[in-house]
Design an enzyme around this catalytic site. Sequence first.
Site, short mmCIF file in Angstrom:
data_model
loop_
_atom_site.label_atom_id
_atom_site.label_comp_id
_atom_site.label_asym_id
_atom_site.label_seq_id
_atom_site.Cartn_x
_atom_site.Cartn_y
_atom_site.Cartn_z
N TYR A 125 -2.62 -0.72 10.62
CA TYR A 125 -2.60 -1.01 9.20
C TYR A 125 -1.31 -0.51 8.54
CZ TYR A 125 -4.15 -1.07 4.30
OH TYR A 125 -4.25 -1.30 2.97
N SER A 173 0.85 -1.19 0.00
CA SER A 173 0.00 0.00 0.00
C SER A 173 0.87 1.23 0.00
CB SER A 173 -0.90 0.01 1.23
OG SER A 173 -1.54 1.25 1.40
#
Length: 678
Positions: free
Chosen positions: A568, A555
């Site tokens: 995350y 990501s």
Amino acid sequence: MPNPVVSELVQRSNRLGADPRNTNYAGGNTSAKGTETDPVTGQPVELVWVKGSGGDLGTLTETGLAVLRLDRLRSLVDVYPGVDREDEMVAAFDFCLFGKGGAAPSIDTAMHGLVEAAHVDHLHPDSGIALATAAGGEALTRECFGDRVVWVPWRRPGFQLGLDIAAIKDKNPQAIGCILGGHGITAWGATSAEAEANSLEVIRTAERFLAERGTPEPFGAVVPGFEPLPEAERRRKAAALAPVIRGLASTDKPQVGHFTDSDVVLEFLSREKLQPLAALGTSCPDHFLRTKVRPMVVDLPASAPVEDVVARLRELHEEYRAEYAAYYSRHATPDSPAMRGADPAIVLVPGVGMFSFGANKQTARVAGEFYVNAINVMRGAEAVSTYAPIDESEKFRIEYWALEEAKLQRMPTPEPLATRVALVTGAASGIGKAIAHRLAAEGACVVVADLDPQKAIDAAAEIGGTDVAVGVTADVSDAEAVAAAFREACLAFGGVDLVVNNAGLSISKPLLETTERDWDLQHDVMAKGSFLVSREAARIMIEQGMGGDVVYISSKNSLFAGPNNIAYGATKADQAHQVRLLAAELGPHQIRVNGINPDGVVRGSGIFAGGWGASRAAVYGVKEEELGEFYAQRTLLKREVLPDHVADAVFALTGGDLTRTTGLHVPVDSGVAAAFLR
């Protein structure tokens, strides 16, 4: 209006081809003769419709038929230059076509046109080939059928065989068909129904004869220690051996694998005649063109440890390649095509099962089915006599036939990911599903791995049948569950070449609200899960020795420090560094490890639909349905990122153009300056 002769032919073909007792996949051909009006002269013209080259009877449609003028086809007899030049007649078929001619005429076209019968079936039933390959087959044929079925000595398929059968039918008006030595059967009739009935009479009569007259143990006694392992142990051992065997079978060119542990196979592998019968090889041309002239057979008992079997496989593979090269040298002429490859297409492991290989899953599966046909043929021949296949030199003439080589050259160019097996985690929805679809569209066999077993199965079914994709359960946070998913992949396709670490979840909370359980769950699924998946993938890829690709869907958050995202963001940074670490470690094995850094993929995302979207929208003070556009507007390109864009990047990394790239992170974020790689 459809021609009723053609409709009957297609229906008859489909019925005959639907029953494996009648013929093997893509084996045999059927025909019908009739009339149509010639659009040039307005006069009726006699035609023959015959299954074209490469088609399958069970799925035949009208488009799969070659259509020829009967008068011109039969006129070829007058210009036939003799058996030494009979291959020239195949090109002559093109001058006999009616109109556009339909499908390409097969080598057996002459048989159908020259036999004086309105309807002709040429089939490859196991029972018929058993008689055709039994020592004393001519006498056995008389004993089985009397004078209703006539013996035709072995001859390679072609124009001369058509002349032989036509002559035998003329001399034997009482006959309904014939047994073709070493090959199969041909039957005929005045109507489509009569031809079908005669074909079935030949097949069923042969079946009864073999059952009633045959010995009860045609393969000999069970060899102690070679009995089948219990199912769970057998499949675990097969999964452990599959990548090694696939790697060996791919020495000359990459192959996809298929595993079979049916009762027919396991019984054959347990008997004392296994080695001598396997060494004789298959006989019917349809069989050995797909199975090679003989299989590679492991000579160890079922209880042998995996490491011992692996060591023996490597020895046997070297011997097999040397023997195949010698076989080629014995029979090749200056005009023969180059040797196509010396690796086995069939590998037999007693107590475990059969591994078969091909350029794609269907080809690998069909090769295994053909060897099952061969086992049935050997059983029938040994039951009433001894198995006596055609000579090795005849097999070579067909395997390296110029016409066969021309057929291979007409095959379409493979897709970029052909022969590659991909496993994608979290592939039942969102980004993973898009990646699975894209890889399959580019030719890969795909294993859809997901925590939800039914969703995995359904997602795989959307891609295609089990020759293209299978669904497996995978809790990536559990080492045994990960290993089990990879075992299923190995049993389905022989191994794994391309793995995408995509499974994930998202917990969006401020630091003070993030619990220890949140942290552990986030890291178990993505950091630990990626590690477990990559570890199992690397083990299999190293055993295969074929290199491979591991791709992490990381990501932009592995670089970008956004608010309320500690768990995350940290686990994405962990994944990003795994890419670099594994690229350095696995490079010597030709395993490339790369990553993709998407921006927030809102539309089509399972993560965003599961609550993450609402949480992030609240953080940024926008409506959830506007989140995708919000993300787009903060990028340089002002464009939203969708699952297909991530799938495009996966293909770009693995499709063959970036063969010297590893350790790279590819941004798919429409340009987030704060996430630029430094």
